[in-house]
Write a protein that holds these residues in place. Structure first.
Motif: not given
Length: 467
Positions: A82-99
């Motif tokens: 659960x934690x790994x899925x949650x963190x992976x999604x947050x990381x993808x969202x973070x890159x989305x904000x940068x882009x």
């Protein structure tokens, strides 16, 4: 990569966004048609889609993978997933904000986003955070080389102990590795050229993963040192737990949160991507994060199911304790050493970019400056690794502040400041999400700092690996 006239900001960092070309993909899908589809025209990337994935995946992959099985032993399989899925999604969202932020103003440099958001202090802040965080990462990788390479050479020579030869001295070895491998790769003009070495580095980690899976079916539980007269205790040691809450469970959350740190490398890789668009770079990021998610999960799962409660904070040390002469594990240790060594040049590129943005913002590319900065950075990191024995604690403290800043705080704040209010009002859902995302970064920062302070006060060692 280190092009100072990149994205049209070589003369004036504060140019008006209205004069800038926008991304081929629309910044806000629900406002499609509001902008013309125009490519960035100032720099033509030449790195292929696949090589970009290799480079970003290699930037994500950190030495912390060796501690994920230990993290799973302190969370249980389901909670870890659960934690790994949650963190992976947050990381993808973070890159989305940068882009998204980069797409609005036509900038593909983290430091220049800081300038557009907060002026010169924002530029200095972003460059400083990237520099400090990546120097810490480089130091951690070279510490692995310093500690592990002498042991591997010692085992290859069939020596039972270090007999003092120069080639078994870790300080000499990191200098040789830095001069012979890291420096030549770090002097490449563009980050894209490292795609081949990044691919080889990832193949070494795949070999590590395959070996972990193989060992699951060849190492019997309980381990010899676990054998006890109490059969119930022995049985408990060889049972997988789905949910676990103990004194170290909370310490695994920051470890997992920082497992996908690659944000300083995102924009440089974006710059050099062939036919670069926001959608294409987001695909590079998503594939890289998914690939590392699978590797992290399988490594943690099979490592944990091999040793259960006996797993150590550094997975390879657990195998060595079972059989110090295991040839396969010796090969795995060598593969991990190669992988971390080849990752150092990829991590160095964003530091050099940050320094160039601060010290030489208007200067054209120059080989002497390009190579000189690389040499000085590698020299500095070697000095830190050789002469500062407590460097892990120092950069643990710095990493507890820099990593949340790079992953959560800066992308969220940049998005709020850069995206015009006529496109996204301050109270719009995307900006509220970005604000909450930045707030989550402050929570992670407070948690990490608290754990480090507790460690210092109690004198305990919380292991598990960082990036």
């Amino acid at each position: 990569m280190e092009l100072q006239k990149m994205n049209g900001h070589s003369k004036d960092d504060g140019f008006d966004s209205l004069d800038l070309p926008t991304e081929h993909e629309e910044f806000l899908p629900h406002k499609a048609g509001a902008k013309k589809e125009v490519h960035f025209t100032d720099f033509e990337g030449k790195t292929s889609f696949g090589m970009s994935i290799f480079n970003l995946s290699n930037a994500i992959m950190g030495s912390g993978i060796l501690g994920l099985a230990f993290a799973m032993s302190n969370t249980g399989i389901i909670l870890f997933l659960i934690l790994l899925v949650f963190i992976a999604i947050l990381s993808a969202y973070s890159i989305h904000l940068l882009l998204q932020s980069a797409g609005v103003v036509g900038i593909r440099a983290y430091e220049q986003l800081g300038y557009r958001a907060f002026g010169h202090p924002g530029k200095i802040l972003a460059a400083s955070v990237i520099t400090i965080h990546n120097i810490g990462a480089m130091s951690s990788y070279l510490f692995i080389v310093k500690s592990e390479l002498p042991l591997v050479i010692q085992a290859l020579y069939g020596k039972s102990e270090n007999t003092g030869e120069w080639f078994l001295n870790g300080n000499y070895l990191i200098i040789i590795v830095s001069a012979a491998i890291i420096l030549p790769l770090a002097t490449m003009k563009q980050l894209g050229y490292l795609g081949y070495t990044s691919g080889f580095s990832l193949s070494c980690m795949v070999f590590f993963l395959v070996s972990v899976i193989y060992k699951k079916f060849n190492v019997m539980c309980p381990l010899p040192g676990q054998l006890q007269n109490n059969t119930n205790h022995t049985k408990q040691d060889c049972e997988a737990k789905l949910f676990t809450i103990n004194s170290q469970t909370a310490y695994t959350i920051p470890i997992l949160a920082f497992a996908f740190v690659c944000h300083p490398e995102v924009l440089p890789i974006y710059t050099e991507l062939r036919d670069a668009t926001k959608k294409r770079m987001q695909s590079v990021a998503n594939i890289s994060i998914l690939a590392m998610f699978v590797m992290y999960l399988l490594t943690a799962l099979f490592g944990y199911l091999t040793f259960y409660n006996a797993v150590e904070s550094e997975l390879l040390h657990t195998y060595i304790r079972v059989d110090p002469l295991d040839v396969l594990i010796l090969c795995v240790r060598l593969a991990v050493l190669i992988a971390v060594t080849l990752t150092v040049p990829v991590v160095l590129f964003p530091i050099r970019r940050a320094l160039l943005q601060i010290l030489f913002p208007d200067k054209p590319f120059q080989w002497a400056r390009h190579i000189g900065i690389a040499f000085c950075l590698i020299f500095l990191v070697n000095l830190l690794v050789i002469f500062v024995p407590s460097i892990r604690d120092i950069f643990g403290l710095i990493g507890a502040t820099s990593a949340p800043s790079l992953i959560f705080i800066l992308p969220g704040v940049f998005y709020i400041r850069i995206v015009p209010e006529d496109q996204e009002p301050l109270k719009s859902r995307p900006k509220i999400q970005a604000a909450c995302f930045a707030g989550l970064g402050f929570i992670f920062m407070i948690m990490s700092l608290s754990f480090i302070i507790i460690d210092w006060v109690t004198g305990e060692s919380r292991s598990g690996g960082g990036h």
